[in-house]
Scaffold this motif. Structure first.
Motif, PDB file in Angstrom:
ATOM      1  N   ALA A   1      23.010  38.136  41.599  1.00 38.74           N
ATOM      2  CA  ALA A   1      23.177  36.823  41.170  1.00 38.74           C
ATOM      3  C   ALA A   1      23.425  36.631  42.495  1.00 38.74           C
ATOM      4  CB  ALA A   1      23.004  36.531  40.543  1.00 38.74           C
ATOM      5  N   PRO A   2      23.040  34.911  42.914  1.00 37.62           N
ATOM      6  CA  PRO A   2      23.970  34.197  43.603  1.00 37.62           C
ATOM      7  C   PRO A   2      25.938  33.865  43.363  1.00 37.62           C
ATOM      8  CG  PRO A   2      21.888  32.835  42.767  1.00 37.62           C
ATOM      9  CD  PRO A   2      21.827  33.849  42.209  1.00 37.62           C
ATOM     10  N   VAL A   3      26.122  33.279  44.441  1.00 39.16           N
ATOM     11  CA  VAL A   3      27.691  33.776  43.946  1.00 39.16           C
ATOM     12  C   VAL A   3      28.243  32.903  42.904  1.00 39.16           C
ATOM     13  CG1 VAL A   3      30.475  33.319  44.574  1.00 39.16           C
ATOM     14  CG2 VAL A   3      28.359  34.741  45.761  1.00 39.16           C
ATOM     15  N   ASP A   4      27.527  31.051  42.661  1.00 41.12           N
ATOM     16  CA  ASP A   4      28.257  30.539  42.168  1.00 41.12           C
ATOM     17  C   ASP A   4      27.649  30.897  40.655  1.00 41.12           C
ATOM     18  OD1 ASP A   4      28.743  29.209  44.144  1.00 41.12           O
ATOM     19  OD2 ASP A   4      27.068  27.883  43.942  1.00 41.12           O
ATOM     20  N   GLU A   5      26.293  31.626  40.552  1.00 43.45           N
ATOM     21  CA  GLU A   5      25.983  32.013  39.029  1.00 43.45           C
ATOM     22  C   GLU A   5      25.856  33.085  38.457  1.00 43.45           C
ATOM     23  OE1 GLU A   5      21.309  31.563  39.390  1.00 43.45           O
ATOM     24  OE2 GLU A   5      21.788  30.112  40.826  1.00 43.45           O
ATOM     25  N   GLN A   6      27.045  33.836  39.624  1.00 42.40           N
ATOM     26  CA  GLN A   6      27.708  35.025  38.539  1.00 42.40           C
ATOM     27  C   GLN A   6      28.872  34.929  37.989  1.00 42.40           C
ATOM     28  OE1 GLN A   6      28.887  37.322  41.895  1.00 42.40           O
ATOM     29  NE2 GLN A   6      27.164  37.585  43.027  1.00 42.40           N
ATOM     30  N   ASP A   7      28.510  35.663  36.714  1.00 43.51           N
ATOM     31  CA  ASP A   7      29.933  36.134  35.851  1.00 43.51           C
ATOM     32  C   ASP A   7      31.504  35.869  36.538  1.00 43.51           C
ATOM     33  OD1 ASP A   7      31.077  37.645  33.201  1.00 43.51           O
ATOM     34  OD2 ASP A   7      31.950  37.502  33.871  1.00 43.51           O
ATOM     35  N   PRO A   8      32.766  35.378  36.549  1.00 45.17           N
ATOM     36  CA  PRO A   8      33.878  35.628  36.744  1.00 45.17           C
ATOM     37  C   PRO A   8      34.374  36.422  37.339  1.00 45.17           C
ATOM     38  CG  PRO A   8      33.845  33.838  35.297  1.00 45.17           C
ATOM     39  CD  PRO A   8      32.332  35.037  34.943  1.00 45.17           C
ATOM     40  N   LEU A   9      34.104  37.941  36.505  1.00 41.66           N
ATOM     41  CA  LEU A   9      34.497  38.978  36.657  1.00 41.66           C
ATOM     42  C   LEU A   9      33.257  39.811  37.906  1.00 41.66           C
ATOM     43  CD1 LEU A   9      35.474  40.532  33.155  1.00 41.66           C
ATOM     44  CD2 LEU A   9      36.951  38.973  34.964  1.00 41.66           C
ATOM     45  N   GLU A  10      32.524  39.234  38.327  1.00 42.22           N
ATOM     46  CA  GLU A  10      31.336  40.331  38.583  1.00 42.22           C
ATOM     47  C   GLU A  10      32.293  40.214  40.414  1.00 42.22           C
ATOM     48  OE1 GLU A  10      27.843  38.466  37.575  1.00 42.22           O
ATOM     49  OE2 GLU A  10      27.203  39.535  39.447  1.00 42.22           O
ATOM     50  N   SER A  11      31.625  41.309  40.981  1.00 41.62           N
ATOM     51  CA  SER A  11      32.860  41.447  42.804  1.00 41.62           C
ATOM     52  C   SER A  11      33.014  40.008  42.982  1.00 41.62           C
ATOM     53  CB  SER A  11      32.428  42.453  43.195  1.00 41.62           C
ATOM     54  OG  SER A  11      33.316  42.868  44.082  1.00 41.62           O
ATOM     55  N   ARG A  12      31.781  40.021  43.865  1.00 43.77           N
ATOM     56  CA  ARG A  12      31.745  39.119  44.939  1.00 43.77           C
ATOM     57  C   ARG A  12      31.892  37.644  44.816  1.00 43.77           C
ATOM     58  NH1 ARG A  12      26.593  40.543  48.511  1.00 43.77           N
ATOM     59  NH2 ARG A  12      27.134  42.960  48.361  1.00 43.77           N
ATOM     60  N   ARG A  13      31.971  36.880  43.865  1.00 42.96           N
ATOM     61  CA  ARG A  13      32.609  36.166  42.760  1.00 42.96           C
ATOM     62  C   ARG A  13      34.000  36.099  42.931  1.00 42.96           C
ATOM     63  NH1 ARG A  13      30.535  31.935  38.361  1.00 42.96           N
ATOM     64  NH2 ARG A  13      32.387  30.718  38.107  1.00 42.96           N
ATOM     65  N   ALA A  14      34.798  36.950  42.220  1.00 41.08           N
ATOM     66  CA  ALA A  14      35.695  37.065  42.361  1.00 41.08           C
ATOM     67  C   ALA A  14      36.861  37.793  43.032  1.00 41.08           C
ATOM     68  CB  ALA A  14      36.266  38.308  41.352  1.00 41.08           C
ATOM     69  N   TRP A  15      36.442  37.921  44.230  1.00 44.79           N
ATOM     70  CA  TRP A  15      36.694  38.013  45.192  1.00 44.79           C
ATOM     71  C   TRP A  15      36.357  37.465  46.908  1.00 44.79           C
ATOM     72  CZ3 TRP A  15      40.906  41.323  46.007  1.00 44.79           C
ATOM     73  CH2 TRP A  15      40.823  41.950  45.149  1.00 44.79           C
ATOM     74  N   GLN A  16      35.828  36.355  46.887  1.00 39.95           N
ATOM     75  CA  GLN A  16      35.004  35.599  47.249  1.00 39.95           C
ATOM     76  C   GLN A  16      36.060  34.655  48.542  1.00 39.95           C
ATOM     77  OE1 GLN A  16      32.933  32.080  46.431  1.00 39.95           O
ATOM     78  NE2 GLN A  16      33.749  31.675  44.355  1.00 39.95           N
ATOM     79  N   LYS A  17      37.461  34.030  47.969  1.00 43.02           N
ATOM     80  CA  LYS A  17      38.531  33.284  49.153  1.00 43.02           C
ATOM     81  C   LYS A  17      38.966  34.972  49.664  1.00 43.02           C
ATOM     82  CE  LYS A  17      39.211  29.317  46.166  1.00 43.02           C
ATOM     83  NZ  LYS A  17      40.473  29.254  44.468  1.00 43.02           N
ATOM     84  N   VAL A  18      39.302  35.793  49.264  1.00 38.24           N
ATOM     85  CA  VAL A  18      40.190  36.783  50.023  1.00 38.24           C
ATOM     86  C   VAL A  18      38.804  37.865  51.191  1.00 38.24           C
ATOM     87  CG1 VAL A  18      40.850  39.469  49.866  1.00 38.24           C
ATOM     88  CG2 VAL A  18      41.107  38.069  47.780  1.00 38.24           C
ATOM     89  N   ALA A  19      38.006  37.576  50.378  1.00 34.29           N
ATOM     90  CA  ALA A  19      36.849  38.719  51.858  1.00 34.29           C
ATOM     91  C   ALA A  19      36.713  37.207  52.894  1.00 34.29           C
ATOM     92  CB  ALA A  19      35.377  38.149  50.200  1.00 34.29           C
ATOM     93  N   ALA A  20      36.593  35.762  52.320  1.00 38.52           N
ATOM     94  CA  ALA A  20      36.206  34.845  53.929  1.00 38.52           C
ATOM     95  C   ALA A  20      37.619  34.977  54.509  1.00 38.52           C
ATOM     96  CB  ALA A  20      36.797  33.417  53.221  1.00 38.52           C
ATOM     97  N   ALA A  21      39.054  35.361  53.953  1.00 43.54           N
ATOM     98  CA  ALA A  21      40.033  35.225  54.501  1.00 43.54           C
ATOM     99  C   ALA A  21      40.153  36.473  55.781  1.00 43.54           C
ATOM    100  CB  ALA A  21      41.152  35.214  53.298  1.00 43.54           C
ATOM    101  N   ILE A  22      40.051  37.664  54.998  1.00 40.36           N
ATOM    102  CA  ILE A  22      39.314  38.893  55.806  1.00 40.36           C
ATOM    103  C   ILE A  22      38.771  38.889  56.914  1.00 40.36           C
ATOM    104  CG2 ILE A  22      38.704  41.292  55.958  1.00 40.36           C
ATOM    105  CD1 ILE A  22      40.144  41.265  52.677  1.00 40.36           C
ATOM    106  N   GLN A  23      37.610  38.538  56.820  1.00 44.19           N
ATOM    107  CA  GLN A  23      36.275  37.745  57.352  1.00 44.19           C
ATOM    108  C   GLN A  23      36.555  37.481  58.941  1.00 44.19           C
ATOM    109  OE1 GLN A  23      33.068  37.049  55.191  1.00 44.19           O
ATOM    110  NE2 GLN A  23      32.894  38.640  55.060  1.00 44.19           N
ATOM    111  N   LYS A  24      37.517  36.332  58.141  1.00 45.06           N
ATOM    112  CA  LYS A  24      38.327  35.578  59.663  1.00 45.06           C
ATOM    113  C   LYS A  24      39.523  36.260  60.257  1.00 45.06           C
ATOM    114  CE  LYS A  24      38.584  31.189  57.059  1.00 45.06           C
ATOM    115  NZ  LYS A  24      39.578  30.004  56.332  1.00 45.06           N
ATOM    116  N   GLY A  25      39.785  37.087  59.287  1.00 42.73           N
ATOM    117  CA  GLY A  25      41.180  37.541  60.416  1.00 42.73           C
ATOM    118  C   GLY A  25      42.493  36.919  59.957  1.00 42.73           C
ATOM    119  N   ASP A  26      42.664  35.766  58.976  1.00 40.16           N
ATOM    120  CA  ASP A  26      43.506  35.646  58.469  1.00 40.16           C
ATOM    121  C   ASP A  26      44.563  36.351  57.264  1.00 40.16           C
ATOM    122  OD1 ASP A  26      44.851  33.401  57.737  1.00 40.16           O
ATOM    123  OD2 ASP A  26      44.231  32.043  57.747  1.00 40.16           O
ATOM    124  N   MET A  27      45.352  37.099  58.541  1.00 37.55           N
ATOM    125  CA  MET A  27      46.136  37.895  57.162  1.00 37.55           C
ATOM    126  C   MET A  27      46.807  36.379  56.130  1.00 37.55           C
ATOM    127  SD  MET A  27      45.540  40.679  57.135  1.00 37.55           S
ATOM    128  CE  MET A  27      47.350  42.273  57.158  1.00 37.55           C
TER     129      MET A  27
END
Ligand code: HCR
Length: 382
Positions: A283-309
Motif C-alpha cells: 500500500a502507498p505509505v500514507d494509506e498504511q497502518d501506523p505500525l507498517e514498517s515503511r510508514r513507521a520508519w519513513q523519517k529515519v529512512a529519509a535521514a539515512i538516505q541523506k546521510g544525516d546522522m
C-alpha cells in the motif's frame, strides 16, 4: 587500507565499529554502526525473500508424485537463496545493517502474477530477543509457508558468524503435507575492507511428512569447487541417505542442475542470475497502518538516505521512546502486547514430529516462544 570501500571520512568510525564487534554480546541489533553501512530497510521486510518467484513457490502443489513434489520444494527453496542472502550486496554494493524492527512492526503485501495472488504478512513478534514471524500463502493453489526467525552472532578473525534460530514450515493443502525447513548458518566476510557480504555455511534440511528429506551442504569459495556460493544437495527417502534419488549441484547465485541419480539424466537447470522476480505490491505509505514498517520508519529512512546522522539518531530516538512508553504502560496494566497475526504456543505437533525426525531441537526458549500464524487473528485484522 588499500582496496578499502570505507569512505575516507568514516575510516575512524569503521575501525572503532570493528573493535566494538570483537567484544559484543551476540545481539546484532545492539551494534552501533557508521552511517555508510546503515540500510534504510527494516529486517521485518526480509520475509519477502521467500516468495519472489510465486510460480516456483506454488509449483509443488500440482505434482502428484511425492518424490518429485519434494524435489520441486527443494528447487523452490534453492531459488530463494539469492534473494535472501545476496540482494543487498548486488543492489547496494555491500551488505548493510538493517533497521532493527520494533515490537509489533508489520510488513504486508501481495504478489499478483501468473500464479494468481500470493499474500505476505510479516510481524515483529519479539524485540528482546529480536524475532520476526511471517506467513506467505496462495489460497488458489493451497500453499502456505509460515515461520519465524532470530539470529545469534559471534565474532572471530574478522568474520561475523550468524546462527539462525527458528524454522519454516511449508504446507500443501492438496496432499495435507508439511515440510520443515531448517535455516542455514551464515557468516559475514569482507569486514576489514568495509564491503561486507554474506556466505552460507553448514547445511539446510527440508524434511517432509511424506517421508522424503533433502539435505543441502553449502561451501564457499576455496572449498570443493572453489566458486563462491556453492552447494550440493541430495534428496532421499527417509533412512536411505546413502541412496539419493536426486542430486542438485551448482551456485545459489548462479546456475544449478538437478539430476536423476539412477538415469544420470539432467532433469532441469536453473539460473538464479537470469530468473525474473515478481515485485511485491504494498500500500502507498500514507494509506498504511501506523505500525507498517515503511510508514513507521519513513523519517529515519529519509535521514539515512541523506546521510544525516543527527537526524537519523533523533528520529530513531522518537521511535525508541514511544516503544519504551508503551512497554511501561503494559507493565503497569499487567498486559502484554497483542501480536496482530501470530500466537505464541509452547509446542506445535507437526513441527515437533518433523524436528524429531531430523534430531534438531525447536529452541522455543531462544525465540521467546514458538510462533504460529492465526487465521482467526488475520481475519479480524483485515
Ligand atoms: C545477519 C543479517 C541480519 C539477518 C539476515 C537474515 C538471516 C534474516 C532472515 C532472512 O530470511 C535471511 C537473512 C538474510 C541476511 O543475509 C541476514 C543479514 C546479513 C547481515 C545482517 C547483519 C545484522 C548486519 C551486520 C552489520 C554488518 C553489515 C556490518
Amino acid at each position: 587500507t588499500e582496496g578499502s570501500a570505507v569512505p575516507a571520512s568514516a575510516k575512524g568510525s569503521w575501525s572503532s565499529f570493528l573493535k566494538s564487534i570483537a567484544s559484543f554480546n551476540g545481539d546484532l541489533s545492539s551494534l552501533t554502526a557508521p552511517a555508510f553501512i546503515l540500510s534504510s530497510t527494516s529486517l521485518v521486510e526480509f520475509s519477502t525473500y521467500w516468495a519472489e518467484h510465486p510460480s516456483i513457490f506454488i509449483a509443488p502443489a500440482a505434482e502428484k508424485d511425492p518424490a518429485k513434489r519434494a524435489l520441486l520444494v527443494l528447487k523452490w527453496f534453492l531459488s530463494t537463496l539469492k534473494q535472501q542472502y545476496s540482494t543487498r550486496n548486488e543492489k547496494l554494493g555491500s551488505e548493510k545493517k538493517p533497521l532493527n524492527p520494533f515490537l509489533g512492526e508489520l510488513f504486508l503485501g501481495r504478489w499478483v502474477d501468473g500464479a494468481g495472488e500470493t499474500q505476505l504478512v510479516s510481524e515483529q513478534v519479539s524485540h528482546h530477543p529480536p524475532v520476526t514471524a511471517y506467513c506467505i500463502w496462495n489460497s488458489e493453489h493451497g500453499v502456505r509457508l509460515q515461520g519465524y526467525n532470530g539470529q545469534k552472532a559471534s565474532f572471530s578473525s574478522m568474520t561475523i558468524n550468524v546462527k539462525q534460530i527458528g524454522h519454516a514450515i511449508l504446507h500443501i493443502d492438496e496432499f495435507d503435507e508439511d515440510y520443515l525447513i531448517t535455516l542455514p548458518p551464515l557468516h559475514i566476510e569482507g569486514l576489514y575492507s568495509g564491503a561486507p557480504f554474506v556466505e552460507l555455511n553448514g547445511d539446510t534440511y527440508i524434511t517432509s511428512t511424506s517421508g522424503y528429506t533433502s539435505r543441502i551442504k553449502y561451501s564457499g569459495r576455496g572449498w570443493v569447487s572453489g566458486k563462491k556460493n556453492s552447494f550440493n544437495a541430495s534428496l532421499y527417502h527417509d533412512g536411505k541417505e546413502k541412496e539419493p534419488l536426486y542430486t542438485v549441484d551448482g551456485q545459489w547465485t548462479g546456475s544449478f542442475s538437478i539430476k536423476d541419480t539412477k538415469t544420470k539424466a539432467t532433469l532441469d537447470t536453473y539460473d538464479a542470475a537470469k530468473s525474473k522476480t515478481t515485485s511485491l505490491t504494498i500500500a502507498p505509505v500514507d494509506e498504511q497502518d501506523p505500525l507498517e514498517s515503511r510508514r513507521a520508519w519513513q523519517k529515519v529512512a529519509a535521514a539515512i538516505q541523506k546521510g544525516d546522522m543527527d537526524a537519523t539518531s533523533r528520529e530513531k530516538t522518537v521511535i525508541e521512546q514511544s516503544q519504551r512508553e508503551l512497554r511501561n504502560k503494559e507493565k503497569a496494566e499487567g498486559k502484554e502486547w497483542n501480536r496482530r497475526f501470530f500466537v505464541k504456543t509452547d509446542s506445535h505437533a507437526t513441527l515437533e514430529k518433523l524436528a524429531k525426525k531430523l534430531g534438531v531441537s525447536v529452541d522455543g526458549d531462544k525465540t521467546n516462544g514458538v510462533w504460529t500464524f492465526s487465521s482467526e487473528k488475520a481475519s479480524v485484522a483485515k
